[in-house]
Design a protein around this motif. Structure first.
Motif, PDB file in Angstrom:
ATOM      1  N   ALA A   4       0.845  -0.948  -0.164  1.00 47.27           N
ATOM      2  CA  ALA A   4       0.333  -0.144  -0.379  1.00 47.27           C
ATOM      3  C   ALA A   4       0.906   1.211   0.353  1.00 47.27           C
ATOM      4  O   ALA A   4       0.232   2.295  -0.324  1.00 47.27           O
ATOM      5  CB  ALA A   4      -0.828  -0.029   1.051  1.00 47.27           C
ATOM      6  N   ALA A   5       1.717   0.770   0.917  1.00 43.44           N
ATOM      7  CA  ALA A   5       2.736   2.655   0.682  1.00 43.44           C
ATOM      8  C   ALA A   5       3.635   2.303  -0.442  1.00 43.44           C
ATOM      9  O   ALA A   5       3.759   3.679  -0.674  1.00 43.44           O
ATOM     10  CB  ALA A   5       4.361   2.752   1.805  1.00 43.44           C
ATOM     11  N   GLU A   6       3.475   1.027  -1.270  1.00 38.46           N
ATOM     12  CA  GLU A   6       4.304   1.359  -2.788  1.00 38.46           C
ATOM     13  C   GLU A   6       3.667   1.990  -3.328  1.00 38.46           C
ATOM     14  O   GLU A   6       4.067   3.220  -4.571  1.00 38.46           O
ATOM     15  CB  GLU A   6       4.744   0.123  -2.715  1.00 38.46           C
ATOM     16  N   GLN A   7       2.350   1.516  -3.781  1.00 42.52           N
ATOM     17  CA  GLN A   7       1.286   2.772  -4.423  1.00 42.52           C
ATOM     18  C   GLN A   7       1.273   4.022  -3.880  1.00 42.52           C
ATOM     19  O   GLN A   7       1.515   5.169  -5.022  1.00 42.52           O
ATOM     20  CB  GLN A   7      -0.361   2.018  -3.523  1.00 42.52           C
ATOM     21  N   GLU A   8       1.446   4.276  -2.462  1.00 41.76           N
ATOM     22  CA  GLU A   8       1.026   6.128  -2.280  1.00 41.76           C
ATOM     23  C   GLU A   8       2.096   6.827  -2.224  1.00 41.76           C
ATOM     24  O   GLU A   8       2.106   8.244  -3.292  1.00 41.76           O
ATOM     25  CB  GLU A   8       0.863   5.686  -1.296  1.00 41.76           C
ATOM     26  N   ILE A   9       4.012   5.830  -2.738  1.00 42.88           N
ATOM     27  CA  ILE A   9       4.497   6.547  -3.315  1.00 42.88           C
ATOM     28  C   ILE A   9       4.623   6.413  -4.648  1.00 42.88           C
ATOM     29  O   ILE A   9       5.155   7.621  -5.314  1.00 42.88           O
ATOM     30  CB  ILE A   9       5.848   5.616  -2.540  1.00 42.88           C
ATOM     31  N   MET A  10       4.525   5.980  -5.174  1.00 42.13           N
ATOM     32  CA  MET A  10       4.607   5.857  -6.917  1.00 42.13           C
ATOM     33  C   MET A  10       3.425   6.532  -7.543  1.00 42.13           C
ATOM     34  O   MET A  10       3.656   8.095  -7.790  1.00 42.13           O
ATOM     35  CB  MET A  10       3.552   4.716  -7.189  1.00 42.13           C
ATOM     36  N   GLN A  11       2.688   6.895  -6.392  1.00 45.65           N
ATOM     37  CA  GLN A  11       1.156   8.535  -6.232  1.00 45.65           C
ATOM     38  C   GLN A  11       2.419   9.399  -6.307  1.00 45.65           C
ATOM     39  O   GLN A  11       1.663  10.508  -6.899  1.00 45.65           O
ATOM     40  CB  GLN A  11       0.068   8.057  -6.008  1.00 45.65           C
ATOM     41  N   ALA A  12       2.542   9.898  -4.903  1.00 41.73           N
ATOM     42  CA  ALA A  12       3.097  10.803  -4.441  1.00 41.73           C
ATOM     43  C   ALA A  12       4.120  11.274  -5.600  1.00 41.73           C
ATOM     44  O   ALA A  12       4.933  12.483  -5.968  1.00 41.73           O
ATOM     45  CB  ALA A  12       4.274  10.312  -3.586  1.00 41.73           C
TER      46      ALA A  12
END
Lengths: 428, 366
Positions: free
Chosen positions: B228-236
């Motif tokens: 989930a964090a990876e997904q958000e880091i990608m989004q950021a």
């Protein structure tokens, strides 16, 4: 977290989510874009690139310094054909330079600030004026430094000027090429992979037996049978050079005759190499140059398709071609340019600054050319003239007439070739 | 003070405070444990149907479900799904009828864990950014070269790093060992229609309880939080791709709750008396189960059809006796017809056998 903020190689960039910070590598060209000062640390005079020592030298006190050199060879940084890249590509020269506009031929020349241009290297004109530097030019990514020293030029050009018999006998002595201007010429280097699917009717010779009614016998004959073939060819073009100089200023034939350049000697663009040396901004923009490159690639694609067929005699050829991994680079390649005068007319000569290859314009001595054409036609005409009385008076001499005709045809071909070459050389 | 990532054992009790009037029962056959309302107590296991449930003496977690996914199938939807499921079976076993399956259908809730946690630390990774390049497709024919400019999407990968301080809610972690297999069988659930659990929502229904406790799932939970964090880091980063993202830091403030998913379960009995479960996704209606054809019915039909070649044989015999002159022709024609009809008559039983062989390769839901 502290390690990140103190990391010199990274800088913080925008994050789209609160609670997440993002650090990206700093752009590489940031340092090189800063203007450089080329003042002698000993006497405060001007430093300039010295073609003999291949380093920086003070013209007043003799102080010498090495250039900041970074050899990159064929792996020099490449650009892609993206709209973003085009917009974001580095602009400017890295050091403030003036563009000098030649009022006679229209050339725009980049000179170091404060330099005095005595004459335009393209046309020899003395009437030059300084214009405002353009700001939307790409910065060159790499260059090949000069390998040929100025003292070698006389040797190269003297042997070149004596080459060929079509030129005036006095040319070698009268043409004075004592003023060679070192110049960095703009070139676009393109790399791409092509993949082409071709289909064509290919000629196959077929030997067949048939019955000849007139001679009432079986004979053999050879006919051409057209068979459909298809295939796929892939090829990689690497560093396909297209010059960036307007054809009105420098003859493209001369520029192309300067090839090849050894791309393994490419160094990263560095203003050290340009201090005191002329550099010409590109006139031919990227899209036009890529269009020219693609025209040549298309010609080669047709040849590749034909070579891939089982026979090079083809018809109804069709090709579907796609490009991949297209890249471009903007390079500076070294050349010496000279203008010499012969009988009130000016001629342009260029020397490849890396290999010493010389090419340029030379006057044509049309008297010599005419004499050569007459000499080529003379044996045939003479034989014909000798043969005619023999035929008229003795009814023999057909053999001499035939030999004369053959010699005349050969002489005609030689004459045409001489004339054609002379015209081409003059057109340069 | 560090927070325990799960409820301490001392707080795990025998009764579920959040589902009053329900008893904890276990299936001796499949070992699944259910919270069963008093009315359904000691009935057959609502999932495997292989044994009657018996009271369970083990403990149960006290956390009430946080969210549930309401069953969205109406009775007609279930009937339609079962009709489609049954109709393609050649000569189904007698008990395998839409009506029987409908009569036995019951709603069962099955669990998944939801984890909430904070992630604090640093990350490094490679981000992929899509961009378009200009390219061309070119054609050559009698008309010369034709060029058509197109755009090609490529990905540029760049190194990135940064810090992370985010809270993650409701990260799903399996509570059953068969979680993934069950999703393969009945398909995924769309989480958009979830509602917060309220007392009384599950009365009259069976609720399967988790098989895996949170303390066994810490590694899985961290992996899912990392995803989930990876997904958000990608989004950021506004990136479209990611590679090798590494997180160095702490997983804090774990909170575990349950997420209940709806499943419709029913069953039928084959000719040998074995009971087979049929399950439906309570949201999409995707159905899973073994569908058996009746070998008895197929055999009867084959015997019935055998009468036709028998009659043909008798007819051929009569014709031969009446007109002996045509004996060879009658023998050949009659023989061919009788053999052909006899083979046709075998089709029902052959088809049923073939069908059951195929269905037996499907894993029974038990």
């Amino acid at each position: 977290m502290e390690n990140l903020s103190h990391n010199d190689e990274y800088q913080q960039v925008a994050s789209m989510l609160p609670g997440i910070t993002v650090f990206a590598p700093k752009p590489k060209l940031e340092k090189e874009r800063k203007a450089q000062s080329y003042t002698c640390p000993q006497c405060g005079g001007c430093l300039a690139y010295n073609l003999v020592t291949s380093g920086l030298a003070c013209q007043h006190c003799g102080y010498q310094a090495n250039v900041r050199s970074r050899a990159i060879g064929p792996v020099a940084e490449k650009n892609e054909f993206t709209e973003d890249t085009m917009k974001q590509a580095d602009k400017g020269w890295g050091k403030l330079r003036n563009l000098i506009h030649c009022q006679q031929c229209g050339a725009e020349l980049s000179y170091p600030q404060g330099a005095v241009a005595a004459s335009c290297p393209y046309c020899g004109s003395n009437s030059v004026n300084v214009t405002v530097s353009e700001s939307d030019l790409f910065q060159p990514q790499a260059l090949i430094p000069f390998s040929i020293k100025p003292d070698q030029l006389k040797q190269f050009t003297q042997s070149w000027i004596k080459e060929g018999w079509m030129h005036p006998a006095m040319l070698g002595e009268s043409a004075r090429m004592d003023k060679f201007i070192p110049f960095y010429l703009p070139y676009w280097a393109f790399s791409t992979d092509i993949s082409l699917d071709w289909a064509a009717e290919v000629a196959h010779t077929v030997t067949e037996r048939y019955y000849d009614a007139s001679s009432e016998s079986w004979k053999t004959r050879t006919t051409i049978e057209w068979r459909w073939e298809n295939g796929t060819v892939q090829k990689t073009f690497s560093n396909f050079l297209v010059h960036g100089v307007n054809a009105k200023r420098l003859n493209p034939n001369i520029l192309e005759e300067l090839y090849p350049f050894d791309m393994s000697k490419l160094v990263a663009f560095n203003t050290d190499y340009l201090v005191g040396i002329n550099a010409n901004a590109y006139d031919v923009d990227l899209n036009t140059a890529w269009g020219e490159a693609k025209t040549k690639i298309r010609d080669e694609a047709r040849e590749l398709a034909t070579e891939d067929a089982s026979n090079t005699q083809v018809r109804n050829l069709s090709i579907d071609m796609s490009y991949a991994n297209e890249h471009w680079r903007y390079l500076f390649l070294p050349a010496y340019i000279a203008v010499y005068q012969f009988k009130d007319k000016k001629y342009q000569v260029m020397v490849n600054g890396q290999t010493g290859k010389v090419f340029g314009q030379k006057p044509i001595d049309w008297k010599k050319v005419t004499l050569a054409i007459i000499l080529a036609l003379l044996p045939g005409l003479a034989a014909m003239f000798i043969g005619v009385p023999f035929v008229l008076l003795a009814g023999s001499g057909f053999a001499i007439m035939s030999v004369g005709l053959i010699l005349l045809i050969i002489g005609g071909i030689i004459s045409f070739t001489i004339y054609n070459n002379a015209t081409k050389l003059e057109a340069l | 003070m560090a927070t325990l990532p799960f409820t301490p054992a001392a707080e795990i009790r025998k009764e579920a405070a959040w589902m009053t009037g329900a008893a904890l029962e276990v299936c001796p056959a499949c070992k699944r444990v259910f919270l069963i309302s008093e009315q359904k107590s000691k009935q057959s296991c609502p999932l495997c149907y292989q044994a009657e449930l018996v009271p369970q003496q083990s403990f149960i977690r006290q956390e009430a479900p946080e969210i549930i996914l309401p069953a969205q199938l109406k009775v007609e939807d279930i009937r339609l799904a079962l009709t489609d499921f049954v109709k393609s079976v050649p000569l189904p076993v007698q008990d395998f009828s839409v009506q029987n399956l409908m009569d036995r259908a019951q709603l069962v809730w099955w669990p998944s864990w939801l984890v909430d946690a904070d992630l604090q630390g640093t990350w490094t990774g490679t981000m992929g950014f899509d961009y378009q390049v200009r390219t061309a497709k070119e054609n050559f024919d009698d008309q010369g070269w034709q060029s058509k400019e197109t755009l090609r999407t490529q990905t540029r990968y760049e190194a990135r790093q940064g810090t992370l301080d985010r809270h993650y809610d409701n990260i799903q972690v399996p509570a059953l060992r068969s979680h993934e297999r069950r999703l393969e069988q009945i398909g995924n659930y769309e989480k958009k229609t979830t509602v917060y659990y309220q007392a009384g929502m599950l009365s009259q229904n069976s609720v399967q309880i988790p098989e895996i406790e949170p303390q066994e799932l810490l590694e899985v939970a961290q992996t899912r939080l990392h995803n989930a964090a990876e997904q958000e880091i990608m989004q950021a980063n506004e990136a479209q791709h990611r590679q090798n993202i590494r997180f160095a830091g702490n997983y804090l403030n774990f909170n575990w709750t349950q997420y209940l998913l709806p499943l419709i379960s029913t069953s039928y009995q084959d000719e040998k008396g074995s009971v087979h479960a049929v399950i439906l996704n309570g949201q999409t209606g995707k159905i899973y189960g073994r569908r058996l054809a009746s070998i008895h019915r197929a055999s009867h039909r084959t015997f019935g059809l055998m009468a036709i070649p028998l009659l043909a044989f008798v007819a051929a015999l009569v014709i031969t006796l009446v007109a002996p002159a045509a004996l060879p022709v009658n023998l050949v024609c009659g023989g061919v017809i009788v053999i052909f009809l006899a083979l046709l008559a075998l089709l029902p039983v052959l088809r049923a056998h073939h069908w059951n062989n195929r269905e037996n390769k499907i894993e029974d839901f038990n």
